[in-house]
Design a protein around this motif. Structure first.
Motif, PDB file in Angstrom:
ATOM      1  N   PRO A  31      -6.240 -10.876  10.572  1.00 29.34           N
ATOM      2  CA  PRO A  31      -5.353 -11.731   9.785  1.00 29.34           C
ATOM      3  C   PRO A  31      -5.453 -11.459   8.292  1.00 29.34           C
ATOM      4  CG  PRO A  31      -6.528 -13.000  11.463  1.00 29.34           C
ATOM      5  CD  PRO A  31      -7.156 -11.636  11.426  1.00 29.34           C
ATOM      6  N   ASP A  32      -6.686 -11.220   7.773  1.00 27.08           N
ATOM      7  CA  ASP A  32      -6.843 -10.972   6.345  1.00 27.08           C
ATOM      8  C   ASP A  32      -6.104  -9.709   5.925  1.00 27.08           C
ATOM      9  OD1 ASP A  32      -8.397 -13.223   6.154  1.00 27.08           O
ATOM     10  OD2 ASP A  32     -10.282 -12.130   6.452  1.00 27.08           O
ATOM     11  N   ALA A  33      -6.228  -8.639   6.719  1.00 30.71           N
ATOM     12  CA  ALA A  33      -5.543  -7.394   6.379  1.00 30.71           C
ATOM     13  C   ALA A  33      -4.022  -7.574   6.458  1.00 30.71           C
ATOM     14  CB  ALA A  33      -5.996  -6.269   7.320  1.00 30.71           C
ATOM     15  N   ARG A  34      -3.564  -8.375   7.404  1.00 33.29           N
ATOM     16  CA  ARG A  34      -2.116  -8.598   7.514  1.00 33.29           C
ATOM     17  C   ARG A  34      -1.580  -9.333   6.283  1.00 33.29           C
ATOM     18  NH1 ARG A  34       0.012 -11.018  13.026  1.00 33.29           N
ATOM     19  NH2 ARG A  34      -0.517  -8.875  13.601  1.00 33.29           N
ATOM     20  N   TRP A  35      -2.296 -10.369   5.846  1.00 30.77           N
ATOM     21  CA  TRP A  35      -1.849 -11.085   4.656  1.00 30.77           C
ATOM     22  C   TRP A  35      -1.904 -10.191   3.427  1.00 30.77           C
ATOM     23  CZ3 TRP A  35       1.000 -15.151   4.569  1.00 30.77           C
ATOM     24  CH2 TRP A  35       0.933 -16.087   5.603  1.00 30.77           C
ATOM     25  N   LEU A  36      -2.935  -9.350   3.321  1.00 22.48           N
ATOM     26  CA  LEU A  36      -3.024  -8.425   2.190  1.00 22.48           C
ATOM     27  C   LEU A  36      -1.855  -7.446   2.199  1.00 22.48           C
ATOM     28  CD1 LEU A  36      -4.541  -7.333  -0.252  1.00 22.48           C
ATOM     29  CD2 LEU A  36      -5.930  -5.938   1.312  1.00 22.48           C
ATOM     30  N   ALA A  37      -1.486  -6.949   3.392  1.00 24.04           N
ATOM     31  CA  ALA A  37      -0.354  -6.030   3.488  1.00 24.04           C
ATOM     32  C   ALA A  37       0.939  -6.708   3.056  1.00 24.04           C
ATOM     33  CB  ALA A  37      -0.238  -5.498   4.914  1.00 24.04           C
ATOM     34  N   LEU A  38       1.152  -7.947   3.517  1.00 18.66           N
ATOM     35  CA  LEU A  38       2.365  -8.666   3.114  1.00 18.66           C
ATOM     36  C   LEU A  38       2.389  -8.909   1.613  1.00 18.66           C
ATOM     37  CD1 LEU A  38       2.604 -11.301   6.016  1.00 18.66           C
ATOM     38  CD2 LEU A  38       4.002  -9.248   5.695  1.00 18.66           C
ATOM     39  N   LEU A  39       1.230  -9.219   1.036  1.00 14.16           N
ATOM     40  CA  LEU A  39       1.158  -9.438  -0.411  1.00 14.16           C
ATOM     41  C   LEU A  39       1.493  -8.161  -1.171  1.00 14.16           C
ATOM     42  CD1 LEU A  39       0.424 -11.268  -2.794  1.00 14.16           C
ATOM     43  CD2 LEU A  39      -1.962 -10.569  -2.501  1.00 14.16           C
ATOM     44  N   MET A  40       0.975  -7.034  -0.709  1.00 13.31           N
ATOM     45  CA  MET A  40       1.254  -5.764  -1.391  1.00 13.31           C
ATOM     46  C   MET A  40       2.723  -5.379  -1.240  1.00 13.31           C
ATOM     47  SD  MET A  40      -1.213  -4.620  -3.073  1.00 13.31           S
ATOM     48  CE  MET A  40      -2.927  -5.063  -3.332  1.00 13.31           C
ATOM     49  N   HIS A  41       3.318  -5.617  -0.091  1.00 19.86           N
ATOM     50  CA  HIS A  41       4.742  -5.331   0.071  1.00 19.86           C
ATOM     51  C   HIS A  41       5.573  -6.174  -0.893  1.00 19.86           C
ATOM     52  CE1 HIS A  41       3.513  -2.958   3.317  1.00 19.86           C
ATOM     53  NE2 HIS A  41       3.654  -3.815   4.332  1.00 19.86           N
ATOM     54  N   ALA A  42       5.249  -7.464  -0.963  1.00 23.81           N
ATOM     55  CA  ALA A  42       5.992  -8.331  -1.887  1.00 23.81           C
ATOM     56  C   ALA A  42       5.786  -7.898  -3.329  1.00 23.81           C
ATOM     57  CB  ALA A  42       5.547  -9.781  -1.688  1.00 23.81           C
ATOM     58  N   ALA A  43       4.545  -7.521  -3.676  1.00 25.43           N
ATOM     59  CA  ALA A  43       4.273  -7.076  -5.047  1.00 25.43           C
ATOM     60  C   ALA A  43       5.037  -5.798  -5.377  1.00 25.43           C
ATOM     61  CB  ALA A  43       2.771  -6.859  -5.226  1.00 25.43           C
ATOM     62  N   PHE A  44       5.142  -4.883  -4.426  1.00 26.42           N
ATOM     63  CA  PHE A  44       5.853  -3.634  -4.697  1.00 26.42           C
ATOM     64  C   PHE A  44       7.318  -3.903  -5.044  1.00 26.42           C
ATOM     65  CE2 PHE A  44       8.582  -0.175  -3.207  1.00 26.42           C
ATOM     66  CZ  PHE A  44       8.071   0.887  -3.914  1.00 26.42           C
ATOM     67  N   PHE A  45       7.993  -4.682  -4.199  1.00 28.17           N
ATOM     68  CA  PHE A  45       9.414  -4.943  -4.458  1.00 28.17           C
ATOM     69  C   PHE A  45       9.603  -5.791  -5.711  1.00 28.17           C
ATOM     70  CE2 PHE A  45       9.562  -3.914   0.108  1.00 28.17           C
ATOM     71  CZ  PHE A  45      10.546  -2.942   0.081  1.00 28.17           C
ATOM     72  N   LEU A  46       8.669  -6.686  -5.997  1.00 31.13           N
ATOM     73  CA  LEU A  46       8.760  -7.469  -7.232  1.00 31.13           C
ATOM     74  C   LEU A  46       8.616  -6.571  -8.461  1.00 31.13           C
ATOM     75  CD1 LEU A  46       8.956 -10.261  -8.532  1.00 31.13           C
ATOM     76  CD2 LEU A  46       6.469 -10.433  -8.360  1.00 31.13           C
ATOM     77  N   LEU A  47       7.633  -5.678  -8.436  1.00 31.66           N
ATOM     78  CA  LEU A  47       7.439  -4.766  -9.557  1.00 31.66           C
ATOM     79  C   LEU A  47       8.596  -3.783  -9.684  1.00 31.66           C
ATOM     80  CD1 LEU A  47       3.630  -4.042  -9.122  1.00 31.66           C
ATOM     81  CD2 LEU A  47       4.693  -5.388 -10.930  1.00 31.66           C
TER      82      LEU A  47
END
Length: 429
Positions: A19-35
């Motif tokens: 679960p921790d890795a999944r949330w980290l992946a979702l956070l990085m995906h959101a950060a990429f598109f935001l940036l």
């Protein structure tokens, strides 16, 4: 890291999703598109109408589409996924050369590279991306700023250290979970073996106890009776009085042996009957126990009709209780029923036990007699044998989807083996 990083993404492995890795992946995906969106917006606001604008927009869309293709390719470090990462980084580099503001998209790319590539290749990619970020920041600055040179490498180092630490922690947790499962499996296996050993030892101990009891009581008594009767036979004509004494002594020994035999029968009777209360109390206790054992999934009710004229013989009570136990075991294991009923009916010269359920039922074998139709489980032959020994009948009625009714009827007066004599409502022993 290459082999272990695949499961850290959280898409599930042999040990289950992280679960921790999944949330980290979702956070990085959101950060990429935001940036990416922020960088494109900044460029359009700072450089409106420039000739390179269409290229910047096209490359931004291409970069976004390429990034979206990543999850489709899976999480394993396959050659196709490594090639995808190379194209993604190349497009980003072109964007950074044309518009340095896109440099901050490197942070999610750090995570992607560390997750896919082997350790050395991942560190090399992080160093390359960091160099592009530093160069882009220096292009945007009006003069030399040490923070622009030192801050990106520091951020990259911290991000890499955190990710590597998380990876190692995840691996340790998976290894620990695997060891715990192995220990639990070993413990369960040991408990099963111990239980089996205890059952075997208990069985052997009980057999030894019974053999010693029989040897010290019945066998010795029978041996004494044999010698006394032989002595009486030899002295019958010469000394009738002595012969009668031998016979009377043998009769006394036989009475004691009969008492011992009755004690053995009582000790070997079903526990519910040995506790007293008779068959009715034992059936009520069995129904309550079956209901409690299934935790409400199967409700068993017991009903008694009629009144016996005399106490049922021990053999009849024991046989009917064993039949009820076996039938309810079949209901519990095979019928998928939610309700079952035990009905004990006293009919004067006959006692009948009906066991019915609302389960899925079955179709008897073609041509099979109604009283010996096929049912589920392996307990039916034992039920038939018990009923047959008492001169009774066993009837089974079942329709698919409408449940099953098993009926065992035992007469209370029936011809028996000549050696046993007629069976009545009183125990012949």
């Amino acid at each position: 890291m290459e082999q272990r990083s695949g499961s850290a993404e959280g898409d599930g492995t042999a040990t289950g999703p992280d679960p921790d890795a999944r949330w980290l992946a979702l956070l990085m995906h959101a950060a990429f598109f935001l940036l990416l969106g922020a960088s494109l917006t900044r460029f359009l606001m700072r450089h409106p109408g420039e000739a390179r604008t269409p290229w910047i927009i096209a490359l931004s869309i291409t970069l976004a589409v390429l990034y979206l293709l990543g999850p489709v390719l899976g999480s394993r470090p396959t050659p196709r996924r490594v090639a995808w990462l190379g194209v993604l980084v190349a497009v980003w580099m072109v964007l950074v050369v044309l518009a340095p503001s896109f440099a901050w998209c490197a942070v999610p790319l750090f995570y992607t590279g560390l997750r896919i590539l082997p350790p050395r290749a991942a560190l090399a990619l992080v160093a390359l991306l960091t160099a592009f970020v530093v160069a882009a920041q220096l292009r945007l600055a009006t003069g030399f700023d040490p923070n622009l040179v030192l801050a990106p490498p520091a951020v990259a180092a911290v991000a890499t250290a955190v990710f590597v630490h998380m990876q190692r922690q995840a691996v340790r947790q998976r290894d620990l979970a695997a060891r715990q499962r192995e220990l639990i499996d070993d413990l369960l296996r040991t408990r099963r073996e111990l239980a089996a050993t205890e059952r075997r030892e208990g069985t052997l101990a009980e057999r030894q106890r019974l053999s010693m009891e029989i040897h010290d009581t019945l066998a010795q008594g029978l041996s004494s009776q044999q010698m006394l009767l032989q002595a009486a036979d030899r002295t019958w004509e010469a000394d009738p009085e002595a012969a009668r004494r031998h016979v009377r002594t043998a009769t006394g020994i036989a009475e004691r042996n009969l008492a011992e035999a009755r004690r053995f029968v009582h000790d070997l009777a079903p526990a519910d009957l040995a506790e007293g209360g008779g068959l009715e109390a034992a059936l009520h206790a069995l129904a309550a126990r079956e209901t409690a054992q299934t935790e409400g999934a199967l409700t068993v009710r017991c009903h008694v009709e009629g009144t016996p004229y005399a106490p049922l013989p021990d053999r009849v009570q024991s046989a009917l209780l064993r039949i009820a136990q076996g039938a309810l075991a079949n209901v519990r294991e095979h019928a998928d029923a939610t309700a079952a009923g035990l009905t004990l009916t006293h009919l004067g010269d006959r006692v009948v036990l009906d066991i019915g359920d609302n389960g899925r039922g079955f179709t008897p074998e073609p041509g099979a007699p109604r009283t010996t139709g096929a049912v589920r489980g392996h307990g039916l032959p034992a039920m038939r044998a018990r009923v047959h020994q008492l001169g009774g009948t066993l009837t089974i009625e079942s329709v698919p989807g409408e449940g099953t009714v098993l009926s065992a009827g035992i007469p209370l007066t029936t011809p028996q083996d000549p050696a046993e004599g007629p069976m009545t409502t009183e125990d012949p022993t």
